[in-house]
Motif scaffolding. Structure first.
Motif, short mmCIF file in Angstrom:
data_model
loop_
_atom_site.label_atom_id
_atom_site.label_comp_id
_atom_site.label_asym_id
_atom_site.label_seq_id
_atom_site.Cartn_x
_atom_site.Cartn_y
_atom_site.Cartn_z
N LEU A 58 -29.06 -68.25 33.64
CA LEU A 58 -29.41 -69.37 34.42
C LEU A 58 -29.04 -68.93 35.95
N VAL A 59 -30.09 -68.25 36.27
CA VAL A 59 -30.00 -67.66 37.70
C VAL A 59 -31.26 -67.69 38.22
N ASP A 60 -31.46 -68.01 39.45
CA ASP A 60 -32.98 -67.97 40.17
C ASP A 60 -33.31 -66.65 40.43
N LEU A 112 -22.64 -63.12 41.89
CA LEU A 112 -23.10 -64.53 41.47
C LEU A 112 -23.90 -65.08 42.37
N GLU A 113 -23.48 -64.96 43.65
CA GLU A 113 -24.16 -65.68 44.93
C GLU A 113 -25.29 -65.22 45.04
N HIS A 114 -25.48 -63.79 44.96
CA HIS A 114 -26.63 -62.97 45.06
C HIS A 114 -27.93 -63.27 44.23
N ALA A 115 -27.16 -63.63 43.07
CA ALA A 115 -28.12 -63.97 41.65
C ALA A 115 -28.58 -65.38 41.85
N LYS A 116 -27.97 -66.19 42.56
CA LYS A 116 -28.16 -67.59 42.76
C LYS A 116 -28.27 -68.50 41.63
N ILE A 117 -26.98 -68.60 41.13
CA ILE A 117 -26.56 -69.28 39.69
C ILE A 117 -26.92 -70.71 39.85
N SER A 118 -27.53 -71.15 38.92
CA SER A 118 -28.03 -72.46 38.60
C SER A 118 -26.96 -73.52 38.96
N LYS A 119 -27.12 -74.68 39.10
CA LYS A 119 -25.87 -75.59 39.14
C LYS A 119 -25.86 -76.16 37.67
N GLN A 120 -26.56 -75.93 36.66
CA GLN A 120 -26.47 -76.15 35.39
C GLN A 120 -25.41 -75.33 34.51
N ALA A 121 -25.14 -74.13 35.17
CA ALA A 121 -24.37 -72.99 34.61
C ALA A 121 -22.94 -73.45 34.76
N SER A 122 -22.45 -73.47 33.56
CA SER A 122 -20.67 -73.92 33.66
C SER A 122 -19.94 -72.64 32.99
N PHE A 123 -20.49 -71.56 32.47
CA PHE A 123 -19.71 -70.28 31.96
C PHE A 123 -20.32 -69.13 32.57
N ILE A 124 -19.66 -68.12 32.52
CA ILE A 124 -20.23 -66.74 32.98
C ILE A 124 -19.74 -66.05 31.87
N TRP A 125 -20.97 -65.39 31.14
CA TRP A 125 -20.58 -64.21 30.01
C TRP A 125 -20.55 -63.04 30.36
N ALA A 196 -24.59 -69.08 31.74
CA ALA A 196 -25.05 -70.36 30.66
C ALA A 196 -24.36 -71.59 30.67
N ASP A 197 -24.72 -72.50 29.94
CA ASP A 197 -24.37 -73.77 29.99
C ASP A 197 -23.51 -74.20 28.92
N GLN A 198 -22.74 -73.12 28.25
CA GLN A 198 -21.94 -73.40 27.31
C GLN A 198 -21.21 -72.13 26.85
N ARG A 199 -20.18 -72.12 26.18
CA ARG A 199 -19.31 -70.91 26.20
C ARG A 199 -20.12 -70.03 25.03
N ALA A 200 -19.65 -68.52 25.38
CA ALA A 200 -20.20 -67.74 24.31
C ALA A 200 -19.82 -67.82 23.16
N SER A 201 -20.78 -67.57 22.11
CA SER A 201 -20.49 -67.81 20.63
C SER A 201 -20.21 -66.76 19.76
N GLY A 202 -19.78 -65.54 20.50
CA GLY A 202 -19.47 -64.45 19.75
C GLY A 202 -17.96 -64.61 19.18
N ALA A 203 -17.64 -63.59 18.24
CA ALA A 203 -16.35 -63.52 17.54
C ALA A 203 -15.15 -63.35 18.38
N TYR A 204 -15.29 -62.61 19.59
CA TYR A 204 -14.28 -62.67 20.58
C TYR A 204 -13.95 -63.93 21.37
N THR A 205 -14.69 -64.74 21.10
CA THR A 205 -14.24 -66.12 21.79
C THR A 205 -14.10 -67.37 20.84
N THR A 206 -14.73 -67.17 19.63
CA THR A 206 -14.63 -68.06 18.56
C THR A 206 -13.67 -67.70 17.45
#
Length: 333
Positions: A58-60, A112-125, A196-206
């Motif tokens: 979710l970057v511009d 993240l600022e250079h990539a212009k993160i979307s306002k919808q992003a709530s997590f960085i994976w 992303a707009d949600q947590r990562a779904s991999g084993a190291y986070t779940t």
């Protein structure tokens, strides 16, 4: 996907630490050769000329950054303790893998600022480039940060440790560093960043690195208050009635405000002096002691500025204890 210019000279889980454990940590800044090393899937070596970092999601402005691009960006140094959370398969076992180092690199917020993160992003994976199997799982090492933490000034894409370029063993040429949070969140050999707009779904986070608490499942993020006794060690033979001092380190995501020491196995406690903190460094504590002859069980416990303390047992930050011998033999040795 494996990239060109990478290979793994050693595969599988690996741990290195000083043989004396915390009793070896007698300097304010931990030399790199005394700082623990832990890997889940093995050690990765990367050709620095081939390394790149992809920033997407979710970057511009999706980007691909080379090492030279990061080296040309503004850098900052940050001193911080660095602690392993311990095994995710035994989360209540205190491992006390800890050190205090100086990182240098590019603030993640700048990228993240250079990539212009979307306002919808709530997590960085953040994903590492290593591959292999750990505890029956074979997938990329992927962690996530809440957007607020990702933009914190201390979070770095680190290029150096203690004034030296990151080696491959340390996760070089570039790794994520999240001061104040357990080392599992500081992804080594970083290769991609995704908004992303949600947590990562991999084993190291779940599956791994989550604690069961009264309020539900909690990610292993912020470091809980903890203290260890560096000196005396179990190998020291102390002379009776001779002034000495008990000293060690205390640390946590939040500043440590109080340390107590017991010289009688926890029956009574005395308040130690606590030194200052720089950035998110550990803090030194001391207590003068004139021991009587015999066996002594020393303990230490700390409290942070929020009033949070340490449990006596069955936790990764359980109270630390040391058994020492005091007697005439030591005085005549």
């Amino acid at each position: 996907m494996k990239r060109t210019g990478m290979h793994m000279p050693k595969k599988g889980f690996s741990f290195y630490g000083p043989a004396e454990g915390v009793h070896a940590l007698d300097s304010w800044i931990t030399p790199e050769d005394e700082l623990f090393l832990v890997t889940h899937m093995g050690f990765l070596e990367i050709d620095r000329e081939h390394w790149h970092l992809d920033v997407d999601g979710l970057v511009d402005k999706p980007m691909r950054l080379r090492l030279a691009d990061l080296q040309a960006m503004p850098q900052r140094e940050f001193m911080s303790f660095h602690e392993c959370a311990g095994s995710p398969l035994a989360p209540t076992v205190a491992k006390r893998r800890i050190g205090n180092v100086v990182w240098k690199g590019v603030p993640l917020s700048l990228v993240l600022e250079h990539a212009k993160i979307s306002k919808q992003a709530s997590f960085i994976w953040t994903s590492g480039l290593e591959w292999g199997e750990y505890a029956g799982v074979e997938e990329p090492y992927k962690k996530d940060l809440p957007i607020g933490k990702a933009f914190a000034e201390e979070v770095l894409l680190a290029l150096e440790i203690n004034g030296q370029p990151l080696t491959s063993d340390r996760g070089g040429p570039v790794r994520l560093v999240v001061p104040g949070w357990y080392g599992t969140n500081s992804v080594k050999w970083v290769g991609s960043i995704t908004a992303a707009d949600q947590r990562a779904s991999g084993a190291y986070t779940t599956r791994f690195y989550n604690d069961s608490t009264a309020s539900g499942i909690t990610p292993v993020w912020s470091v809980a208050p903890e203290a260890v006794i560096v000196s005396p060690s179990p190998n020291d033979l102390l002379p009776a009635d001779m002034p000495t001092k008990i000293w060690g380190w205390a640390w946590g995501d939040h500043r440590i405000s109080n340390v107590e020491v017991s010289v009688d196995g926890g029956d009574s406690w005395q308040t130690a002096t606590v030194g200052p903190r720089k950035d998110k460094s550990w803090q030194r504590f001391e207590l003068p002691w004139s021991p009587e002859s015999g066996q002594h069980v020393l303990l230490c416990r700390c409290t942070n500025e929020l009033g949070e303390g340490q449990p006596p047992s069955d936790a990764r930050n359980a109270v630390h204890s040391v058994e020492v011998e005091v007697g005439p033999l030591a005085a005549g040795a």
